[in-house]
Design an enzyme around this catalytic site. Structure first.
Site, PDB file in Angstrom:
ATOM      1  N   ARG A 114       0.887  -1.178   0.000  1.00  0.00           N
ATOM      2  CA  ARG A 114       0.000   0.000   0.000  1.00  0.00           C
ATOM      3  C   ARG A 114       0.915   1.215   0.000  1.00  0.00           C
ATOM      4  O   ARG A 114       1.679   1.414   0.951  1.00  0.00           O
ATOM      5  CB  ARG A 114      -0.912  -0.031   1.220  1.00  0.00           C
ATOM      6  CG  ARG A 114      -1.683   1.244   1.426  1.00  0.00           C
ATOM      7  CD  ARG A 114      -2.793   1.080   2.454  1.00  0.00           C
ATOM      8  NE  ARG A 114      -3.948   0.431   1.867  1.00  0.00           N
ATOM      9  CZ  ARG A 114      -5.188   0.480   2.371  1.00  0.00           C
ATOM     10  NH1 ARG A 114      -5.426   1.142   3.483  1.00  0.00           N
ATOM     11  NH2 ARG A 114      -6.183  -0.142   1.774  1.00  0.00           N
ATOM     12  N   HIS A 141      -7.083   0.650  -6.740  1.00  0.00           N
ATOM     13  CA  HIS A 141      -7.359  -0.247  -5.607  1.00  0.00           C
ATOM     14  C   HIS A 141      -7.990  -1.520  -6.192  1.00  0.00           C
ATOM     15  O   HIS A 141      -9.166  -1.806  -5.975  1.00  0.00           O
ATOM     16  CB  HIS A 141      -8.300   0.448  -4.616  1.00  0.00           C
ATOM     17  CG  HIS A 141      -8.263  -0.129  -3.238  1.00  0.00           C
ATOM     18  ND1 HIS A 141      -7.453  -1.187  -2.868  1.00  0.00           N
ATOM     19  CD2 HIS A 141      -8.950   0.215  -2.105  1.00  0.00           C
ATOM     20  CE1 HIS A 141      -7.651  -1.477  -1.589  1.00  0.00           C
ATOM     21  NE2 HIS A 141      -8.547  -0.645  -1.106  1.00  0.00           N
ATOM     22  N   GLN A 144      -9.962  -4.121  -4.014  1.00  0.00           N
ATOM     23  CA  GLN A 144     -11.286  -3.632  -3.635  1.00  0.00           C
ATOM     24  C   GLN A 144     -12.284  -3.881  -4.775  1.00  0.00           C
ATOM     25  O   GLN A 144     -13.402  -4.359  -4.557  1.00  0.00           O
ATOM     26  CB  GLN A 144     -11.204  -2.138  -3.314  1.00  0.00           C
ATOM     27  CG  GLN A 144     -12.522  -1.543  -2.880  1.00  0.00           C
ATOM     28  CD  GLN A 144     -12.948  -2.039  -1.512  1.00  0.00           C
ATOM     29  OE1 GLN A 144     -12.189  -1.939  -0.561  1.00  0.00           O
ATOM     30  NE2 GLN A 144     -14.153  -2.551  -1.390  1.00  0.00           N
ATOM     31  N   ASP A 235     -17.221   7.041  -1.722  1.00  0.00           N
ATOM     32  CA  ASP A 235     -15.986   6.840  -0.945  1.00  0.00           C
ATOM     33  C   ASP A 235     -15.647   8.170  -0.278  1.00  0.00           C
ATOM     34  O   ASP A 235     -16.261   9.213  -0.577  1.00  0.00           O
ATOM     35  CB  ASP A 235     -14.866   6.384  -1.898  1.00  0.00           C
ATOM     36  CG  ASP A 235     -13.548   6.094  -1.186  1.00  0.00           C
ATOM     37  OD1 ASP A 235     -13.558   5.902   0.052  1.00  0.00           O
ATOM     38  OD2 ASP A 235     -12.504   6.056  -1.862  1.00  0.00           O
ATOM     39  N   CYS A 274     -16.352   1.415  -0.076  1.00  0.00           N
ATOM     40  CA  CYS A 274     -15.182   0.574   0.229  1.00  0.00           C
ATOM     41  C   CYS A 274     -14.831   0.606   1.704  1.00  0.00           C
ATOM     42  O   CYS A 274     -14.161  -0.299   2.195  1.00  0.00           O
ATOM     43  CB  CYS A 274     -13.990   1.004  -0.616  1.00  0.00           C
ATOM     44  SG  CYS A 274     -13.509   2.726  -0.337  1.00  0.00           S
ATOM     45  N   ARG A 302     -13.320  -8.924   0.602  1.00  0.00           N
ATOM     46  CA  ARG A 302     -11.899  -8.623   0.387  1.00  0.00           C
ATOM     47  C   ARG A 302     -11.072  -9.897   0.601  1.00  0.00           C
ATOM     48  O   ARG A 302     -10.195 -10.221  -0.187  1.00  0.00           O
ATOM     49  CB  ARG A 302     -11.439  -7.524   1.358  1.00  0.00           C
ATOM     50  CG  ARG A 302     -12.064  -6.156   1.123  1.00  0.00           C
ATOM     51  CD  ARG A 302     -11.639  -5.573  -0.211  1.00  0.00           C
ATOM     52  NE  ARG A 302     -10.191  -5.491  -0.319  1.00  0.00           N
ATOM     53  CZ  ARG A 302      -9.430  -4.519   0.186  1.00  0.00           C
ATOM     54  NH1 ARG A 302      -9.999  -3.511   0.813  1.00  0.00           N
ATOM     55  NH2 ARG A 302      -8.110  -4.529   0.044  1.00  0.00           N
TER      56      ARG A 302
HETATM   57  N1   CP Z   1     -11.314  -0.497   1.884  1.00  0.00           N
HETATM   58  C1   CP Z   1     -10.081  -0.500   2.394  1.00  0.00           C
HETATM   59  O1   CP Z   1      -9.079  -0.670   1.660  1.00  0.00           O
HETATM   60  O2   CP Z   1     -10.018  -0.364   3.736  1.00  0.00           O
HETATM   61  P1   CP Z   1      -8.713  -0.147   4.610  1.00  0.00           P
HETATM   62  O3   CP Z   1      -8.150   1.196   4.254  1.00  0.00           O
HETATM   63  O4   CP Z   1      -9.164  -0.232   6.043  1.00  0.00           O
HETATM   64  O5   CP Z   1      -7.721  -1.225   4.270  1.00  0.00           O
HETATM   65  N1  NVA Z   2      -9.905   6.600  -1.549  1.00  0.00           N
HETATM   66  C1  NVA Z   2      -9.524   6.115  -0.237  1.00  0.00           C
HETATM   67  C2  NVA Z   2      -9.724   4.624  -0.183  1.00  0.00           C
HETATM   68  C3  NVA Z   2      -9.418   4.017   1.155  1.00  0.00           C
HETATM   69  C4  NVA Z   2      -9.631   2.546   1.167  1.00  0.00           C
HETATM   70  C5  NVA Z   2      -8.090   6.490   0.053  1.00  0.00           C
HETATM   71  O1  NVA Z   2      -7.251   6.397  -0.851  1.00  0.00           O
HETATM   72  O2  NVA Z   2      -7.805   6.883   1.184  1.00  0.00           O
END
Ligand code: CP
Ligand code: NVA
Length: 335
Positions: A114, A141, A144, A235, A274, A302
């Site tokens: 990440r 993502h 997701q 989101d 998400c 997930r």
């Molecule tokens: N949806 C998602 O990726 O959640 P987290 O940021 O908690 O991993």
């Molecule tokens: N768009 C959000 C998604 C988190 C799962 C971010 O990037 O923070």
């Protein structure tokens, strides 16, 4: 989709990296979702399929769902997992990303990362012999989107014909869903303020995918365009790492998903997010806690979608245990 086509599609995934949904084709997505549904129905049948395999997770940002679903999911299948917290030291700060990857590949079978910059994932992929999985970058993502695809199918919505509506910021999650719909052949209506539309360069790439599949991707500023949608997705307005900007929030206020917005979509529309949700901003309690919401199905999936991906990338699908169930049959009966 014939079962042997599914196996061929899963075989083709061996050793690959998945940085965005567009790294997968339609048959591969269908096969992964079928495997995810099969896993979900009977985890015991997949016991020890990842024994002796090691996953390393590199996270530059916080996480609940992604971290827990990868860690617990990989361990449920018999593998071992180690987590490296990079929130205070970006990947590549202590030693070059390439050197980092060349070390990790000596101990591990797969890397889940990440990151803030998508280029970090590209650098890992270019310098590593093991699969790299994007667990969220600035513009994608994919895990997701796969879990969301599974949730839609489970709720009887075929990806090839679905109408998915997005309201809010045209962000990383939005772009991955646009890729999913563009590949599978459905319809997506993306409603954003003019200043926060999805990245134009990626949208052009996604439109090219849609031209091949027959999918339709509409970008608009008008919430009434979501009429008749099968699902309404939103989101966070401010993604991790973005500055909390009053102007951006003000421009998004009219896109809060309220019961009135859900009414435009219709009584059968599902609500999707998400998570984490910012109640009172992009969605109100009455919607996210209401009967149309499927957000916790998305969160649960997930683990199943990611485990299906792991089994395919690590060439560990136990073919004899890949049994049909109702959701798999939905995938089998659509084209
Ligand atoms: N949806 C998602 O990726 O959640 P987290 O940021 O908690 O991993
Ligand atoms: N768009 C959000 C998604 C988190 C799962 C971010 O990037 O923070």
């Amino acid at each position: 989709m014939a079962r042997n086509t599914q196996f061929t599609a899963l075989e083709a995934l061996r050793g690959r990296s998945i940085l965005r949904v567009a790294d997968l084709n339609k048959d591969e997505i269908r096969a992964l979702l079928a495997l995810a549904c099969t896993l979900k129905a009977d985890y015991a049948a997949f016991r020890d399929t990842l024994a002796q395999r090691a996953l390393v997770m590199l996270f530059e940002k916080p996480s609940l769902r992604t971290r827990v679903s990868f860690e617990i999911g990989f361990q449920k299948l018999g593998g071992c997992v180690t987590f490296l917290d990079h929130r205070n030291e970006p990947i590549g700060a202590r030693e070059p990303v390439a050197d980092y990857g060349r070390n990790l590949e000596r101990w591990c079978d797969v890397i889940v990362a990440r990151v803030f910059k998508h280029e970090t994932l590209v650098a890992l992929r270019e310098n590593c012999s093991i699969p790299i999985i994007n667990a969220l970058s600035d513009f994608a993502h994919p895990c997701q989107a796969l879990a969301d695809g599974q949730a839609l199918v489970e709720h009887g919505i075929a990806l090839e014909t679905c109408h998915l509506a997005w309201l809010g910021d045209g962000n990383n999650v939005c772009l991955s869903l646009m890729e999913l719909v563009a590949i599978m052949g459905g319809r997506m209506t993306v409603v954003t303020p003019p200043t926060h539309a999805p990245c134009a360069k990626l949208t052009a790439e996604i439109r090219a995918l849609a031209a091949q599949s027959g999918a339709s991707i509409t970008l608009t500023n008008d919430p009434s365009a979501i009429a008749g949608a099968d699902a309404v997705y939103t989101d966070a307005w401010i993604s991790m790492g973005q500055k909390d900007c009053a102007e951006k929030i003000a421009s998004l206020r009219k896109l809060t998903v309220t019961p009135e917005i859900m009414h435009i979509a219709g009584p059968n529309a599902k609500f999707m997010h998400c998570l984490p949700a910012h109640r009172g901003e992009e969605v109100v309690d009455a919607v996210i806690d209401g009967p149309q919401s499927i957000v916790y199905d998305q969160a649960e999936n997930r683990m199943h979608a990611q485990n299906a991906l792991m089994l395919a990338l690590l060439h560990a699908v136990p073919t004899a245990r890949f049994a049909p169930n109702a959701a798999v049959e939905i995938l089998a009966n659509t084209r």
